[in-house]
Design a protein around this motif. Structure first.
Motif, PDB file in Angstrom:
ATOM      1  N   ASN A   1      -6.674   9.327   9.504  1.00 41.17           N
ATOM      2  CA  ASN A   1      -5.707  10.062  10.177  1.00 41.17           C
ATOM      3  C   ASN A   1      -5.064  10.872   8.929  1.00 41.17           C
ATOM      4  O   ASN A   1      -3.910  10.354   8.770  1.00 41.17           O
ATOM      5  CB  ASN A   1      -5.084   9.738  11.228  1.00 41.17           C
ATOM      6  CG  ASN A   1      -6.054   9.494  12.558  1.00 41.17           C
ATOM      7  OD1 ASN A   1      -6.389  10.340  13.102  1.00 41.17           O
ATOM      8  ND2 ASN A   1      -6.347   8.148  12.413  1.00 41.17           N
ATOM      9  N   PRO A   2      -5.378  11.968   8.169  1.00 35.69           N
ATOM     10  CA  PRO A   2      -4.396  12.405   7.088  1.00 35.69           C
ATOM     11  C   PRO A   2      -3.157  12.887   7.360  1.00 35.69           C
ATOM     12  O   PRO A   2      -2.134  12.795   6.753  1.00 35.69           O
ATOM     13  CB  PRO A   2      -5.639  13.646   6.686  1.00 35.69           C
ATOM     14  CG  PRO A   2      -7.079  13.246   6.867  1.00 35.69           C
ATOM     15  CD  PRO A   2      -6.871  12.348   8.215  1.00 35.69           C
TER      16      PRO A   2
ATOM     17  N   GLN B   1      -4.441   4.833  14.737  1.00 35.49           N
ATOM     18  CA  GLN B   1      -3.243   4.412  13.925  1.00 35.49           C
ATOM     19  C   GLN B   1      -3.387   4.381  12.414  1.00 35.49           C
ATOM     20  O   GLN B   1      -2.529   3.971  11.864  1.00 35.49           O
ATOM     21  CB  GLN B   1      -2.368   3.383  14.264  1.00 35.49           C
ATOM     22  CG  GLN B   1      -2.055   3.426  15.859  1.00 35.49           C
ATOM     23  CD  GLN B   1      -1.073   4.438  15.989  1.00 35.49           C
ATOM     24  OE1 GLN B   1      -0.143   4.467  15.212  1.00 35.49           O
ATOM     25  NE2 GLN B   1      -0.957   5.489  16.987  1.00 35.49           N
ATOM     26  N   ASP B   2      -4.703   4.559  12.135  1.00 32.74           N
ATOM     27  CA  ASP B   2      -4.979   4.169  10.742  1.00 32.74           C
ATOM     28  C   ASP B   2      -4.756   5.467   9.668  1.00 32.74           C
ATOM     29  O   ASP B   2      -5.673   6.361   9.889  1.00 32.74           O
ATOM     30  CB  ASP B   2      -6.394   3.629  10.535  1.00 32.74           C
ATOM     31  CG  ASP B   2      -6.866   3.142   9.144  1.00 32.74           C
ATOM     32  OD1 ASP B   2      -6.599   3.582   8.071  1.00 32.74           O
ATOM     33  OD2 ASP B   2      -7.164   1.807   9.206  1.00 32.74           O
ATOM     34  N   ALA B   3      -4.077   5.383   8.772  1.00 30.34           N
ATOM     35  CA  ALA B   3      -3.622   6.457   7.853  1.00 30.34           C
ATOM     36  C   ALA B   3      -5.039   7.169   7.174  1.00 30.34           C
ATOM     37  O   ALA B   3      -5.061   8.288   6.777  1.00 30.34           O
ATOM     38  CB  ALA B   3      -2.723   6.256   7.066  1.00 30.34           C
TER      39      ALA B   3
ATOM     40  N   MET C   1      -1.116  11.745   9.603  1.00 30.57           N
ATOM     41  CA  MET C   1      -0.137  10.644   9.757  1.00 30.57           C
ATOM     42  C   MET C   1       0.181  10.232   8.335  1.00 30.57           C
ATOM     43  O   MET C   1       1.449   9.872   8.219  1.00 30.57           O
ATOM     44  CB  MET C   1      -1.046   9.306  10.334  1.00 30.57           C
ATOM     45  CG  MET C   1      -1.223   9.484  11.750  1.00 30.57           C
ATOM     46  SD  MET C   1      -1.865   7.640  12.184  1.00 30.57           S
ATOM     47  CE  MET C   1      -0.626   6.551  11.616  1.00 30.57           C
ATOM     48  N   LYS C   2      -0.647  10.156   7.201  1.00 32.78           N
ATOM     49  CA  LYS C   2      -0.308   9.931   5.862  1.00 32.78           C
ATOM     50  C   LYS C   2       0.880  11.037   5.408  1.00 32.78           C
ATOM     51  O   LYS C   2       1.820  10.705   4.674  1.00 32.78           O
ATOM     52  CB  LYS C   2      -1.542   9.782   5.017  1.00 32.78           C
ATOM     53  CG  LYS C   2      -1.263   9.548   3.667  1.00 32.78           C
ATOM     54  CD  LYS C   2      -2.475   9.393   3.027  1.00 32.78           C
ATOM     55  CE  LYS C   2      -3.444   8.736   3.341  1.00 32.78           C
ATOM     56  NZ  LYS C   2      -4.872   8.482   2.570  1.00 32.78           N
ATOM     57  N   ARG C   3       0.445  12.358   5.675  1.00 30.73           N
ATOM     58  CA  ARG C   3       1.520  13.152   5.383  1.00 30.73           C
ATOM     59  C   ARG C   3       2.816  13.075   5.775  1.00 30.73           C
ATOM     60  O   ARG C   3       3.898  13.120   5.329  1.00 30.73           O
ATOM     61  CB  ARG C   3       0.846  14.870   5.738  1.00 30.73           C
ATOM     62  CG  ARG C   3      -0.180  15.151   4.829  1.00 30.73           C
ATOM     63  CD  ARG C   3      -0.558  16.600   5.085  1.00 30.73           C
ATOM     64  NE  ARG C   3      -0.960  16.871   6.367  1.00 30.73           N
ATOM     65  CZ  ARG C   3      -2.250  16.866   6.830  1.00 30.73           C
ATOM     66  NH1 ARG C   3      -3.251  16.601   5.805  1.00 30.73           N
ATOM     67  NH2 ARG C   3      -2.722  17.447   7.830  1.00 30.73           N
ATOM     68  N   ARG C   4       2.690  12.640   7.492  1.00 35.85           N
ATOM     69  CA  ARG C   4       4.159  12.508   7.745  1.00 35.85           C
ATOM     70  C   ARG C   4       4.875  11.054   7.425  1.00 35.85           C
ATOM     71  O   ARG C   4       6.041  11.207   7.428  1.00 35.85           O
ATOM     72  CB  ARG C   4       3.828  12.107   9.512  1.00 35.85           C
ATOM     73  CG  ARG C   4       3.502  13.476  10.165  1.00 35.85           C
ATOM     74  CD  ARG C   4       3.796  13.469  11.659  1.00 35.85           C
ATOM     75  NE  ARG C   4       3.107  11.938  12.252  1.00 35.85           N
ATOM     76  CZ  ARG C   4       1.507  12.422  12.572  1.00 35.85           C
ATOM     77  NH1 ARG C   4       1.081  13.324  12.761  1.00 35.85           N
ATOM     78  NH2 ARG C   4       0.976  11.048  13.090  1.00 35.85           N
ATOM     79  N   SER C   5       4.136  10.291   6.824  1.00 36.67           N
ATOM     80  CA  SER C   5       4.799   9.070   6.217  1.00 36.67           C
ATOM     81  C   SER C   5       5.413   9.128   4.853  1.00 36.67           C
ATOM     82  O   SER C   5       6.194   8.513   4.529  1.00 36.67           O
ATOM     83  CB  SER C   5       3.809   7.853   6.489  1.00 36.67           C
ATOM     84  OG  SER C   5       2.695   8.311   5.758  1.00 36.67           O
TER      85      SER C   5
END
Length: 306
Positions: free
Chosen positions: A299-300, A294-296, A302-306
């Protein structure tokens, strides 16, 4: 003294490489350790430890016996844990290993959360910048960066990291931003002796591997020191992306040459997958994998989705 206890004493002496250190680990006296080893060697009829006034090392017979002791004691511990119900209830001692900086930044906070949730478990965290042999050192769970697991081990990918070149914006404004890895020959570079990237840095140029020799003006013993020097504007360094994620987000460091970076390295949670897995390992692997996943910063996507 029973044979299982003698094996524990022998194991402690071999791993600590000394009688006094083994006694401290076992919370007993050095003479009692000496007597246990002497009794064991007399009963077996062979020398297990070669001793001088300055050193102690295993004989060939001692090395073979050490491997057998580790196996027997591990089986005994597994039998006791099974009898105590540890395969259904998380309890007992758990040993975890991770790289030093990654362990401090990402694993240590999870350890506290896990222990609060499972009060019958105790954890020993081995944070070292080397690949620990999980079987030889009694490690239950390892966090590995790269494809570093062996047959019989299960690896769960929880993220990935990049190998990044970075410097402070002030340094780059003054000296220019390199447009190609070959421009690094003109840069002031600080690197860590614990890294494999001391004498050359690997990149990809037009889908082809590119190796650039570097001559660091400063070599330090820890990545944090090289990162601090770069943050203060002294020069450039190359580290793993998670190590500078906070500094990049704060604008203290800027990543350059991103289009030339090699493929990211996987972050994996590794554990032995043989027979029944104790509840303490199953629950910790699930808990740690979920938190890291769950750490952005790891996990790139996840960062793009947020």
């Amino acid at each position: 003294m029973d044979r299982f206890h003698e094996m524990q004493v022998f194991l402690a002496v071999a791993e600590e490489e000394g009688f006094a250190a083994a006694a401290r680990r076992l919370k007993t006296s050095p003479p009692s350790v000496t007597r246990a080893i002497a009794a064991m060697e007399a009963r077996i009829g062979t020398q297990l430890l070669a001793r001088t006034t300055r050193s102690l090392h295993l004989t060939e017979a001692g090395q073979r016996y050490l491997e057998d002791c580790r196996r027997i004691l591990a089986e005994l511990n597994e039998a006791e844990e099974a009898a105590a119900g540890s395969y259904s209830i998380p309890c007992g001692h758990l040993t975890v290993t991770a790289p030093v900086l990654f362990g401090e930044l990402y694993v240590a906070p999870v350890l506290g959360e896990y222990l609060d949730r499972f009060p019958l478990v105790n954890i020993n965290a081995l944070l070292v910048d080397r690949v620990v042999n999980m079987t030889d050192e009694g490690v239950d769970v390892a966090v590995r960066i790269g494809h570093l697991h062996e047959p019989g081990q299960q690896a769960i990918k929880v993220g990935e990291v990049r190998r990044v070149v970075c410097a402070s914006p002030a340094y780059l404004d003054q000296h220019g931003r390199p447009r190609h890895p070959s421009h690094l020959r003109e840069a002031k570079i600080a690197t860590s002796s614990s890294s494999q990237l001391v004498s050359e840095w690997n990149f990809v140029d037009a889908d082809q591997p590119l190796t650039v020799p570097i001559e660091p003006r400063l070599v330090v013993s820890a990545n944090n020191a090289a990162i601090n020097l770069a943050r203060l504007g002294w020069g450039m360094t190359r580290v793993l992306s998670y190590q500078v994620a906070a500094s990049v987000a704060a604008g203290e460091l800027e990543i350059v040459l991103e289009t030339f970076e090699p493929a990211p390295l996987p972050i994996q949670v590794v554990f032995q997958k043989s027979g029944r897995v104790p509840a303490k390992i199953n629950t910790f692997v699930d808990f740690l994998s979920h938190r890291l996943g769950q750490d952005a910063a790891l996990n790139p996507a996840m960062k793009r989705r947020s």
